[in-house]
Motif scaffolding. Structure first.
Motif, PDB file in Angstrom:
ATOM      1  N   LEU A  27      -7.159  -3.689  15.982  1.00 42.21           N
ATOM      2  CA  LEU A  27      -6.666  -4.983  15.511  1.00 42.21           C
ATOM      3  C   LEU A  27      -7.808  -5.941  15.192  1.00 42.21           C
ATOM      4  O   LEU A  27      -7.610  -6.928  14.478  1.00 42.21           O
ATOM      5  N   ALA A  80      -3.528  -9.614  11.265  1.00 38.30           N
ATOM      6  CA  ALA A  80      -2.907  -8.830  12.332  1.00 38.30           C
ATOM      7  C   ALA A  80      -1.703  -9.541  12.946  1.00 38.30           C
ATOM      8  O   ALA A  80      -0.611  -8.963  13.047  1.00 38.30           O
ATOM      9  N   PRO A 105      -9.356  -1.879  10.897  1.00 38.17           N
ATOM     10  CA  PRO A 105      -8.337  -2.911  11.123  1.00 38.17           C
ATOM     11  C   PRO A 105      -7.609  -3.352   9.855  1.00 38.17           C
ATOM     12  O   PRO A 105      -6.413  -3.635   9.897  1.00 38.17           O
ATOM     13  N   VAL A 110      -3.583  -3.251   9.595  1.00 42.22           N
ATOM     14  CA  VAL A 110      -2.766  -4.400   9.178  1.00 42.22           C
ATOM     15  C   VAL A 110      -1.886  -4.027   7.987  1.00 42.22           C
ATOM     16  O   VAL A 110      -0.704  -4.384   7.928  1.00 42.22           O
TER      17      VAL A 110
END
Length: 284
Positions: free
Chosen positions: A38, A54, A264, A268
């Protein structure tokens, strides 16, 4: 914000896990590591923050699934702060399992539940400067006090991998003397109590929540235990999807994943695509 198509898992088990999540989302648990999944990996772990997309993606997805859990080696309260999870609409039932499950933060109460720290952590912290000095590989290392664990980062050393390799044996000896273990990660060696890992934390949480399926996303060696737990639960009949937040530093995790995404940003995008499919409103 446009919608994204859902990527196709490369394994039959992964495709079955995704299908189960989409068919009965109200029984699905979405569980995610924090650092590297994240949040981007950064040289100073105190500066790690969740990817800007996120929390919005999780807030869109969470109302459609049984629960969302963040499973991390960090203290639960730190992950909540760095993630920006507290008080966010849509995340009223988020759970953070910190210190590999030794701590738990629930958005419903806004409090952390935790047992007393292992006494070996304080003893290791007192001896660590001498051990690092004697190793000759301490320059550029970063020591992170996690409260229930001590992490020695080598990413900022002149030779990060060389420092990691040189420190591993003396840190393992130090940990052993005080009843701790060493958990290696991406240019980090974490000294922590035995018997707690992301796999045990995830399995217990899934059983407690009566999950009908699980998606787990991680990026590091510490996530292998969670991957193994999902693999075992799949053998017992619980569908699961394993996602690797892509990194060339941890090839073993990518090899065991059903789906590899681009760090990440990719996580997302995946969360947003799931929210799109399940009917989460797209913010203006």
């Amino acid at each position: 914000m446009g919608s994204h198509p859902l990527p196709e898992p490369v394994t039959p088990a992964g495709r079955a896990g995704l299908a189960a999540l989409l068919e009965r989302p109200e029984r699905a648990v979405v569980a995610l590591d924090f650092d590297g999944t994240l949040a981007e990996i950064v040289p100073d772990p105190d500066r790690a923050r969740a990817h800007p997309g996120a929390v919005p993606a999780l807030a869109r997805l969470a109302p459609h699934v049984a629960s969302v859990a963040v499973v991390t080696g960090r203290p639960a309260g730190v992950a909540v702060r760095y993630g920006g999870f507290a008080g966010r609409a849509g995340l009223e039932h988020l759970v953070v399992l910190g210190h590999y499950g030794a701590e738990r933060w629930d958005a419903v109460t806004g409090t952390v539940r935790a047992p007393a720290p292992h006494p070996g952590v304080a003893a290791v912290e007192a001896e660590l400067p001498g051990v690092l000095d004697a190793s000759g590989a301490w320059q550029g290392t970063w020591v992170e006090d996690k409260g229930r664990a001590i992490a020695v980062h080598t990413r900022r050393a002149a030779d990060p991998q060389g420092a990691f390799d040189a420190l591993r044996a003396p840190l393992e000896e130090l940990a052993h003397r005080h009843g701790l273990i060493v958990e290696p990660g991406r240019l980090v060696l974490e000294l922590r109590p035995p018997g707690v890992d992301k796999g045990a934390a995830l399995s217990e949480y899934l059983r407690e929540s009566g999950a009908g399926s699980v998606l787990y996303a991680g990026d590091d060696l510490g996530d292998l235990a969670a991957f193994a737990a999902v693999e075992e639960l799949r053998r017992e009949g619980l569908p699961g999807l394993l996602v690797c937040s892509g990194s060339t530093e941890v090839a073993e995790l990518a090899a065991r994943a059903d789906l590899v995404v681009d760090g990440p940003e990719g996580v997302v995008t995946l969360l947003g695509a799931l929210a799109d499919r399940l009917g989460g409103p797209v913010p203006a």
